[in-house]
Each structure stands twice: as structure tokens, then as C-alpha cells.
Motif scaffolding. Structure first.
Motif, PDB file in Angstrom:
ATOM      1  N   ASP A   1      27.259  99.698  -9.519  1.00 41.76           N
ATOM      2  CA  ASP A   1      25.862  99.229  -9.562  1.00 41.76           C
ATOM      3  C   ASP A   1      24.967  99.890  -8.519  1.00 41.76           C
ATOM      4  O   ASP A   1      23.819  99.478  -8.332  1.00 41.76           O
ATOM      5  CB  ASP A   1      25.785  97.702  -9.488  1.00 41.76           C
ATOM      6  CG  ASP A   1      26.312  97.149  -8.168  1.00 41.76           C
ATOM      7  OD1 ASP A   1      26.635  97.943  -7.264  1.00 41.76           O
ATOM      8  OD2 ASP A   1      26.411  95.908  -8.057  1.00 41.76           O
ATOM      9  N   THR A   2      25.506 100.902  -7.821  1.00 43.39           N
ATOM     10  CA  THR A   2      24.659 101.673  -6.902  1.00 43.39           C
ATOM     11  C   THR A   2      24.412 103.087  -7.411  1.00 43.39           C
ATOM     12  O   THR A   2      23.823 103.904  -6.707  1.00 43.39           O
ATOM     13  CB  THR A   2      25.289 101.740  -5.492  1.00 43.39           C
ATOM     14  OG1 THR A   2      26.566 102.400  -5.591  1.00 43.39           O
ATOM     15  CG2 THR A   2      25.482 100.361  -4.911  1.00 43.39           C
TER      16      THR A   2
ATOM     17  N   THR B   1      20.921 108.169  -8.637  1.00 42.64           N
ATOM     18  CA  THR B   1      21.414 108.680  -7.360  1.00 42.64           C
ATOM     19  C   THR B   1      22.504 109.729  -7.619  1.00 42.64           C
ATOM     20  O   THR B   1      22.953 109.919  -8.750  1.00 42.64           O
ATOM     21  CB  THR B   1      22.018 107.558  -6.491  1.00 42.64           C
ATOM     22  OG1 THR B   1      23.294 107.196  -7.059  1.00 42.64           O
ATOM     23  CG2 THR B   1      21.103 106.334  -6.457  1.00 42.64           C
ATOM     24  N   GLU B   2      22.957 110.356  -6.521  1.00 46.69           N
ATOM     25  CA  GLU B   2      24.030 111.357  -6.650  1.00 46.69           C
ATOM     26  C   GLU B   2      25.327 110.717  -7.142  1.00 46.69           C
ATOM     27  O   GLU B   2      26.206 111.409  -7.653  1.00 46.69           O
ATOM     28  CB  GLU B   2      24.251 112.058  -5.307  1.00 46.69           C
ATOM     29  CG  GLU B   2      23.076 112.905  -4.879  1.00 46.69           C
ATOM     30  CD  GLU B   2      23.492 114.186  -4.192  1.00 46.69           C
ATOM     31  OE1 GLU B   2      24.660 114.272  -3.774  1.00 46.69           O
ATOM     32  OE2 GLU B   2      22.639 115.089  -4.100  1.00 46.69           O
ATOM     33  N   LYS B   3      25.432 109.403  -6.998  1.00 43.93           N
ATOM     34  CA  LYS B   3      26.655 108.720  -7.461  1.00 43.93           C
ATOM     35  C   LYS B   3      26.796 108.766  -8.983  1.00 43.93           C
ATOM     36  O   LYS B   3      27.867 108.454  -9.503  1.00 43.93           O
ATOM     37  CB  LYS B   3      26.652 107.266  -6.986  1.00 43.93           C
ATOM     38  CG  LYS B   3      26.802 107.117  -5.481  1.00 43.93           C
ATOM     39  CD  LYS B   3      26.829 105.652  -5.100  1.00 43.93           C
ATOM     40  CE  LYS B   3      26.967 105.472  -3.589  1.00 43.93           C
ATOM     41  NZ  LYS B   3      26.944 104.047  -3.220  1.00 43.93           N
TER      42      LYS B   3
ATOM     43  N   ARG C   1      19.554 113.368 -18.450  1.00 44.55           N
ATOM     44  CA  ARG C   1      20.175 114.682 -18.572  1.00 44.55           C
ATOM     45  C   ARG C   1      21.159 114.834 -17.418  1.00 44.55           C
ATOM     46  O   ARG C   1      21.099 114.101 -16.442  1.00 44.55           O
ATOM     47  CB  ARG C   1      19.129 115.811 -18.528  1.00 44.55           C
ATOM     48  CG  ARG C   1      18.132 115.776 -19.698  1.00 44.55           C
ATOM     49  CD  ARG C   1      18.803 116.102 -21.024  1.00 44.55           C
ATOM     50  NE  ARG C   1      17.868 116.206 -22.136  1.00 44.55           N
ATOM     51  CZ  ARG C   1      17.479 115.173 -22.898  1.00 44.55           C
ATOM     52  NH1 ARG C   1      17.943 113.951 -22.652  1.00 44.55           N
ATOM     53  NH2 ARG C   1      16.635 115.357 -23.895  1.00 44.55           N
ATOM     54  N   GLN C   2      22.060 115.839 -17.504  1.00 41.32           N
ATOM     55  CA  GLN C   2      23.092 116.013 -16.484  1.00 41.32           C
ATOM     56  C   GLN C   2      23.164 117.467 -16.058  1.00 41.32           C
ATOM     57  O   GLN C   2      23.175 118.375 -16.915  1.00 41.32           O
ATOM     58  CB  GLN C   2      24.451 115.570 -17.042  1.00 41.32           C
ATOM     59  CG  GLN C   2      25.574 115.603 -16.013  1.00 41.32           C
ATOM     60  CD  GLN C   2      26.886 115.123 -16.613  1.00 41.32           C
ATOM     61  OE1 GLN C   2      27.240 115.498 -17.736  1.00 41.32           O
ATOM     62  NE2 GLN C   2      27.607 114.294 -15.875  1.00 41.32           N
ATOM     63  N   ASP C   3      23.229 117.680 -14.735  1.00 40.38           N
ATOM     64  CA  ASP C   3      23.395 119.039 -14.221  1.00 40.38           C
ATOM     65  C   ASP C   3      24.815 119.507 -14.555  1.00 40.38           C
ATOM     66  O   ASP C   3      25.790 118.829 -14.204  1.00 40.38           O
ATOM     67  CB  ASP C   3      23.167 119.034 -12.704  1.00 40.38           C
ATOM     68  CG  ASP C   3      23.219 120.431 -12.116  1.00 40.38           C
ATOM     69  OD1 ASP C   3      22.148 120.963 -11.779  1.00 40.38           O
ATOM     70  OD2 ASP C   3      24.338 120.983 -12.011  1.00 40.38           O
ATOM     71  N   ALA C   4      24.906 120.645 -15.216  1.00 42.04           N
ATOM     72  CA  ALA C   4      26.209 121.114 -15.696  1.00 42.04           C
ATOM     73  C   ALA C   4      27.176 121.399 -14.547  1.00 42.04           C
ATOM     74  O   ALA C   4      28.389 121.197 -14.684  1.00 42.04           O
ATOM     75  CB  ALA C   4      26.031 122.372 -16.550  1.00 42.04           C
ATOM     76  N   ALA C   5      26.649 121.858 -13.404  1.00 40.87           N
ATOM     77  CA  ALA C   5      27.520 122.235 -12.284  1.00 40.87           C
ATOM     78  C   ALA C   5      27.912 121.026 -11.430  1.00 40.87           C
ATOM     79  O   ALA C   5      29.088 120.810 -11.136  1.00 40.87           O
ATOM     80  CB  ALA C   5      26.827 123.281 -11.420  1.00 40.87           C
ATOM     81  N   THR C   6      26.905 120.210 -11.045  1.00 41.25           N
ATOM     82  CA  THR C   6      27.180 119.114 -10.110  1.00 41.25           C
ATOM     83  C   THR C   6      27.568 117.813 -10.814  1.00 41.25           C
ATOM     84  O   THR C   6      28.100 116.906 -10.186  1.00 41.25           O
ATOM     85  CB  THR C   6      25.939 118.823  -9.253  1.00 41.25           C
ATOM     86  OG1 THR C   6      24.899 118.313 -10.110  1.00 41.25           O
ATOM     87  CG2 THR C   6      25.456 120.087  -8.537  1.00 41.25           C
ATOM     88  N   LYS C   7      27.246 117.707 -12.109  1.00 41.77           N
ATOM     89  CA  LYS C   7      27.464 116.491 -12.913  1.00 41.77           C
ATOM     90  C   LYS C   7      26.520 115.344 -12.535  1.00 41.77           C
ATOM     91  O   LYS C   7      26.645 114.230 -13.063  1.00 41.77           O
ATOM     92  CB  LYS C   7      28.923 115.990 -12.831  1.00 41.77           C
ATOM     93  CG  LYS C   7      29.953 117.041 -13.242  1.00 41.77           C
ATOM     94  CD  LYS C   7      29.729 117.523 -14.647  1.00 41.77           C
ATOM     95  CE  LYS C   7      30.741 118.588 -15.079  1.00 41.77           C
ATOM     96  NZ  LYS C   7      30.344 119.256 -16.330  1.00 41.77           N
TER      97      LYS C   7
END
Ligand code: SF4
Ligand code: SF4
Length: 244
Positions: A93-94, A108-110, A130-136
Motif C-alpha cells: 500500500d506504499t 512511487t519507485e516501489k 505505463r512501465q519503464d522497460a529497463a527499471t520496471k
């Protein structure tokens, strides 16, 4: 319900793309490689590095002649009860947050550790995540929360030269939206506000929202909403009544 909201008066949009560029600049997002699709629109969709894009459609009259250009600056709607967050909360939930003061929904980055990006994307009635292909890491519009928390307007609103993009206290934006709707309906009787009760980005459409964009509103027939129903069933059990 308080907090902040956008009011987007589509009758005033000229597709200058100032909002799109301002979003890129403020969020330090790089340009992306695109190609000509036979439209002035560019890029054709939001992405992990494009949080906002201006969709452009031609509408023909019943004789087949071009009747109007329809412009739709697309972004996350900052839903008041966000299905993306409700889905993510089942795992962490964060990972996706809802700001208590403004109501902004932020990834967030989580989000990179959530087990299934498609589940988050499909939960959204507006097809936004959307999702960054490298960092997810999952991405979308942030409401420019860093600006808003310092008394500034979101970059897209600040850049808009026509009065299409408006931002402020939710009550104020709803009142402005209702006032403009009444004015616009004199010329366009089919004009409507889109999902004003459930989102913080209130669009005024001078004709049917579906003519602007497939995911303009959370219609009962959109794939997103069907997946939202599936999500509720998954989180809270079957939505159908069981036999005694
Ligand atoms: S529009 Fe989609 S991504 Fe944005 S808050 Fe609503 S469900 Fe989440
Ligand atoms: S800056 Fe304003 S007028 Fe220009 S494309 Fe964006 S919403 Fe439309």
C-alpha cells in the motif's frame, strides 16, 4: 470531497501542444523517437516518458465532409477512488499513493516491485499506467505535486494559452465546469462533463466523449471497466449472489 481538480474545457483547445511540452520540461522527460502516422498528432499515445499527449481526430458530417477537429489532451484523471491504487494495495500500500491534501495519485519507485504491471494497467478505466522497460517503475502524470505543494499550478495549466487547462480547489473547478457547460450547451446541446463525480480531471466535451478518444470516459463497455469489475471480484470475492 475537497482537494484539487483540473477543469479541461475542450471547446477552447487549439492543439498547440504547449501543455505536452511543458509536462516534458518540468518532469525532465526525454523526447521519444516517433514516425509520421498521417496525423498531426505526435506521439500517438502516452508512454513511460510521455505523461501527456494531445489526441487529434477529424469528425465528418453526414455527407462525409469534415465537420470539426476534436482535440483531447490526455492525462491521468487522478480518480477519487483510484482502481490502480486499490489493485496495488493488495501487494504494497506504499507503491501507489493518494495525497491527503490534494487528492493526487502518484506512482512511487516501489511500483517496480509489484508482481504484474498488466494488472495495474488493466485496472485503470482510462488506460493510463505505463512501465519503464529497463527499471520496471510504473509512470504517469503526477499532478505536478511538487509544484502544487509550493503554490504553483501544474506545468500544463501554466503553459496553456487558451484557457483550456484550469486548476484549483475542487469546489471552484466544479462550479466553473457547470457554468461553462450551461454556456456551451446553448450551441452544442450534446455537451457533457466526463466522470466529474469520480475524477479530478473534469473534461467538458462539446459532443459525445467517445468521438474524442476511446478511453475518454469510463463507459461501461470499456475494457478498463470490465477489468475493474474483475479486480473487485478478486479483491472482495465474487460480485454475484451465491445461492443459499
Ligand atoms: S486514471 Fe488510471 S492511473 Fe490515474 S488515478 Fe485513475 S486509475 Fe489510477
Ligand atoms: S496547451 Fe492548452 S490549447 Fe494547447 S494543446 Fe494543451 S490544452 Fe490545448
Amino acid at each position: 470531497m475537497s482537494g484539487k481538480s483540473f477543469f479541461v474545457d475542450l471547446t477552447k483547445c487549439t492543439a498547440c501542444r504547449g501543455c505536452q511540452i511543458a509536462c516534458k520540461q518540468w518532469n525532465k522527460l526525454p523526447a521519444e523517437q516517433t514516425r509520421n502516422h498521417g496525423s498531426h498528432q505526435n506521439p500517438m499515445d502516452v508512454s513511460a516518458i510521455t505523461y501527456k499527449t494531445v489526441h487529434m481526430k477529424e469528425v465528418a458530417d453526414d455527407k462525409g465532409f469534415m465537420a470539426a477537429w476534436l482535440f483531447f489532451p490526455e492525462q491521468c484523471r487522478h480518480c477519487t477512488e483510484p482502481p490502480c491504487k486499490m489493485t496495488a494495495d493488495a501487494y504494497d500500500d506504499t507503491a501507489i499513493l493518494q495525497d491527503e491534501v490534494t487528492g493526487a495519485i502518484t506512482f512511487t519507485e516501489k511500483t517496480k516491485d509489484l508482481p504484474d504491471f498488466d494488472e495495474i494497467r488493466e485496472a485503470c478505466p482510462y488506460n493510463i499506467p505505463r512501465q519503464d522497460a529497463a527499471t520496471k517503475v510504473m509512470t504517469k502524470c503526477t499532478m505536478c505535486l511538487d509544484r502544487v505543494q509550493n503554490g504553483l499550478k501544474p506545468a500544463c495549466v501554466q503553459a496553456c494559452p487558451t484557457g483550456t487547462m484550469n486548476f484549483g480547489d475542487r469546489d471552484e473547478m466544479l462550479a466553473l465546469a457547470e457554468k461553462r457547460l450551461a454556456e456551451v450547451q446553448k450551441k452544442f446541446p450534446d455537451a457533457v462533463l466526463g466522470d466529474a463525480d469520480s475524477t479530478r480531471v473534469i473534461y467538458l466535451y462539446q459532443m459525445a466523449p467517445q468521438k474524442f478518444h476511446d478511453f475518454a470516459v469510463a463507459a461501461a463497455t470499456t475494457p478498463g471497466l470490465m477489468n475493474r469489475k474483475a479486480m473487485f471480484a478478486k479483491l472482495f470475492g465474487s460480485t454475484s449472489r451465491s445461492k443459499a
